[in-house]
Enzyme design. Structure first.
Site, PDB file in Angstrom:
ATOM      1  N   LYS A  28      15.000   1.029   6.498  1.00 26.63           N
ATOM      2  CA  LYS A  28      14.434   0.854   5.158  1.00 26.63           C
ATOM      3  C   LYS A  28      14.494   2.217   4.493  1.00 26.63           C
ATOM      4  CE  LYS A  28      11.078  -2.750   6.357  1.00 26.63           C
ATOM      5  NZ  LYS A  28       9.639  -3.093   6.351  1.00 26.63           N
TER       6      LYS A  28
ATOM      7  N   HIS B 105      10.186   5.108   1.927  1.00 29.74           N
ATOM      8  CA  HIS B 105       9.250   4.640   0.908  1.00 29.74           C
ATOM      9  C   HIS B 105       8.336   5.781   0.490  1.00 29.74           C
ATOM     10  CE1 HIS B 105       5.994   2.339  -0.965  1.00 29.74           C
ATOM     11  NE2 HIS B 105       6.871   1.381  -1.117  1.00 29.74           N
TER      12      HIS B 105
ATOM     13  N   HIS C 252       5.276   6.922   2.432  1.00 35.59           N
ATOM     14  CA  HIS C 252       5.340   7.812   3.596  1.00 35.59           C
ATOM     15  C   HIS C 252       5.275   9.285   3.201  1.00 35.59           C
ATOM     16  CE1 HIS C 252       6.115   4.707   6.567  1.00 35.59           C
ATOM     17  NE2 HIS C 252       6.922   4.140   5.693  1.00 35.59           N
TER      18      HIS C 252
END
Length: 621
Positions: A181, A184, A187
């Site tokens: 992924k 984001h 994080h």
């Protein structure tokens, strides 16, 4: 530290080098019902020595000087009035916090009356529950500036507040994005907070291991494996791996919600992974390798590094050993649904049950965290292990630590969770931000535009790099200004203000102070006259520099960066006032040299603090 002044006030010999030496006394102040304060000193002349025998701080209190040090603190500066340099909290010696009690004031007054000034302390007064000490101004100036320049990056860290601090082995787990992924923005907080904690612990002399525990296992890989087989393209995967995997993940989630056969395929794919199917593992490994490569590139932009890239996948086999251990200790219970749980309450309380195995025998996040903790203890023999994640995982870590305890691992009490709140409102001009790289690009772009519009901006060798460093400082300072546990509203406009309490202001101050040193050279720095730094603006800066070790100590205790942020912003405001009112150009050489020394000390401490926060200071902007 505070340049040895605390030890001098407390009564430790040789703390501040003057023509006076110090020794430990031993009598008690009448009227103080329990040991609560006192000053001690031996002068080289016998007449003064006799006078000091009855007016010594540690002697009056019948306490060794080292017991007084943490009760003596530097006084925060005030814009309204001149303040003392240090204060002794009478109440802290008694273990109370009620400064309004009349007997505390009486004791403070009695104590102050029994103390006498000397070559270090020139004035003694009382405050609310405190005895205040003003330091000889020329001695203050000379000692502080000498200490800052000599200690360099270690200024504040050699303090008596940290004396006797044992060196420890510390593991910090932070960042931990989910593989396959895109990184984001959620994080980001874990990444910069964990980096700060690791920086601070390392600065204090501890042996720190930085671990990035990747989310590289679990049902999402069942979905992703199935999704890539249905919708994936090898060319897109190679050209923009995380973006393509993100698109595949979104699409397969939508399909799985509408088509049960897709959901079943995803479940089957993850089971194949758990059982070690070579084809499934090869695809998973490709996703992981491409993701880590991309993350390392982003971490480089953030100025963050790791000693170990670990992940849940490392513990898929060891988690089975954990389940066997739980079972052998009689802690594992099977449910009607076929899952395995641990009852942490011991009495069947449903709210205290933690699921550790799915009905098909596959492991869960909690099981893998247990295996990881046990493995790290074997590998690093840590004194402390710190997990930096959002506050939504508070209960998870409470359960993990509790399970470790009941499994017989007493070292579970060395594990600590540092939770943080949620960032709200972080959007780019294109709409909602999901990915960190979008934010970093936007920061760099906006900062370049801001710098281009300011007339004072210098010619830069690498404007892109400078813009990124200034932009990151802006982001980090906005994030660190409040309590980590608090949610906060992100504001692009506030982030990029060059005035006020922002990261841009800190970078601007550092660059301006560096420019002074470049402009006037090192000729002025050979020697200086302390008498030329007695203006209120100079004294305020020196008093503030005295407090740096206390701020570091406070942050080391609660792991909150806001204390350092607040300190650096105040230091920058003081430097801005001094820069306006204490010119170097056209001042007599003696005055110019002294002021340049002062500004050099400010820049050094400012850079030290910024680096601890994870900010790279810029020298031009």
């Amino acid at each position: 530290m505070a340049c040895g002044f605390r030890r001098s006030i407390a009564g430790q010999p040789g703390a501040v080098i003057t023509e006076t030496t110090w020794r430990r006394p031993n009598s008690r102040l009448p009227g103080v019902t329990r040991p609560a304060g006192g000053l001690v000193r031996d002068d080289q002349t016998t007449d003064q020595q006799a006078a000091w025998d009855d007016q010594a701080l540690s002697r009056v209190l019948d306490l060794p000087p080292e017991n007084l040090i943490k009760s003596i603190s530097a006084v925060p500066i005030s814009r309204k009035e001149e303040v003392a340099d240090f204060q002794l909290s009478v109440d802290s010696l008694l273990g109370n916090n009620d400064y309004s009690r009349p007997d505390i004031q009486v004791q403070a007054t009695q104590l102050a009356e029994k103390l006498k000034c000397d070559t270090v302390v020139t004035e003694i007064s009382t405050g609310q529950g405190t005895v205040n000490f003003k330091i000889n101004r020329e001695l203050l100036t000379k000692t502080v500036l000498k200490q800052v320049i000599e200690d360099g990056s270690k200024y504040g860290l050699k303090s008596e507040l940290f004396s006797g601090l044992p060196q420890k082995k510390i593991v910090v787990e932070f960042s931990s994005p989910n593989v396959a992924k895109k990184f984001h923005v959620g994080h980001l907080r874990s990444t910069i907070i964990g980096n700060f904690i690791a920086n601070l612990k390392e600065a204090l002399g501890h042996q720190v291991t930085r671990i990035n525990y990747l989310g590289d296992w679990g049902m999402q890989f069942g979905l992703l494996g199935t999704g890539f087989q249905l919708f994936g393209y090898e060319e897109k995967l190679q050209s923009n791996p995380l973006q393509h995997l993100f698109e595949v993940y979104v699409q397969v989630n939508k399909e799985a919600a509408e088509d049960k056969s897709v959901a079943k395929s995803a479940h089957d794919f993850f089971q194949r992974l758990e059982l070690g199917d070579m084809q499934a593992l090869a695809l998973w490994q490709k996703f992981r390798d491409l993701s880590v490569e991309e993350y390392i590139r982003i971490y480089k932009r953030l100025g963050v590094h790791f000693d170990e890239y670990s992940g849940e996948s490392f513990y898929r086999e060891k988690s089975q050993e954990v389940l066997k251990l739980l079972d052998s200790k009689g802690l594992l219970q099977k449910t009607i649904k076929g899952t395995a749980v641990v009852d942490l309450s011991g009495n069947g309380d449903p709210s205290s049950v933690c699921t550790v195995m799915r009905s098909d025998g596959t492991s869960l996040y909690a099981t893998r965290d247990l295996a990881a903790a046990i493995d790290r203890m074997d590998k690093y023999n840590f004194d402390t292990m710190i997990y930096v994640t959002d506050k939504g995982q508070k209960r998870h870590f409470q359960q993990v630590f509790q399970m470790l305890q009941i499994m017989g691992y007493d070292w579970a009490k060395r594990c600590q969770h540092v939770p943080f709140g949620v960032v709200q409102g972080m959007r780019t001009r294109r709409g909602d931000v999901t990915f960190l790289e979008d934010v970093l690009n936007e920061i760099r772009l906006r900062m370049l535009q801001n710098m281009a519009s300011i007339k004072t901006t210098k010619e830069l060798e690498n404007p892109q790099e400078t813009a990124e460093r200034v932009g990151l400082a802006a982001l980090i300072i906005q994030d660190f200004r409040g309590s980590l546990l608090s949610d906060y509203q992100f504001s692009w406009d506030r982030v990029f203000q060059s005035r006020g309490d922002t990261g841009v202001f800190l970078q601007y101050t550092h660059a301006r102070l560096h420019s002074l040193e470049e402009t006037f050279g090192c000729g002025y720095l050979d020697d200086y006259n302390t008498a030329c730094l007695q203006e209120p603006q100079s004294v305020s800066i020196l008093q503030h520099l005295l407090r740096f070790d206390e701020v570091l100590y406070r942050s080391s205790q609660d792991l909150q960066p806001r204390h350092i942020v607040s300190y650096l912003l105040t230091l920058s405001h003081l430097a801005a006032v001094a820069h306006r009112t204490l010119p170097i150009k056209q001042s007599p050489p003696e005055v110019a040299g002294a002021r340049l020394h002062l500004f050099r000390a400010v820049r050094s401490v400012l850079a030290n603090g910024m680096k601890l926060l994870g900010i790279t200071p810029v020298c031009r902007m």
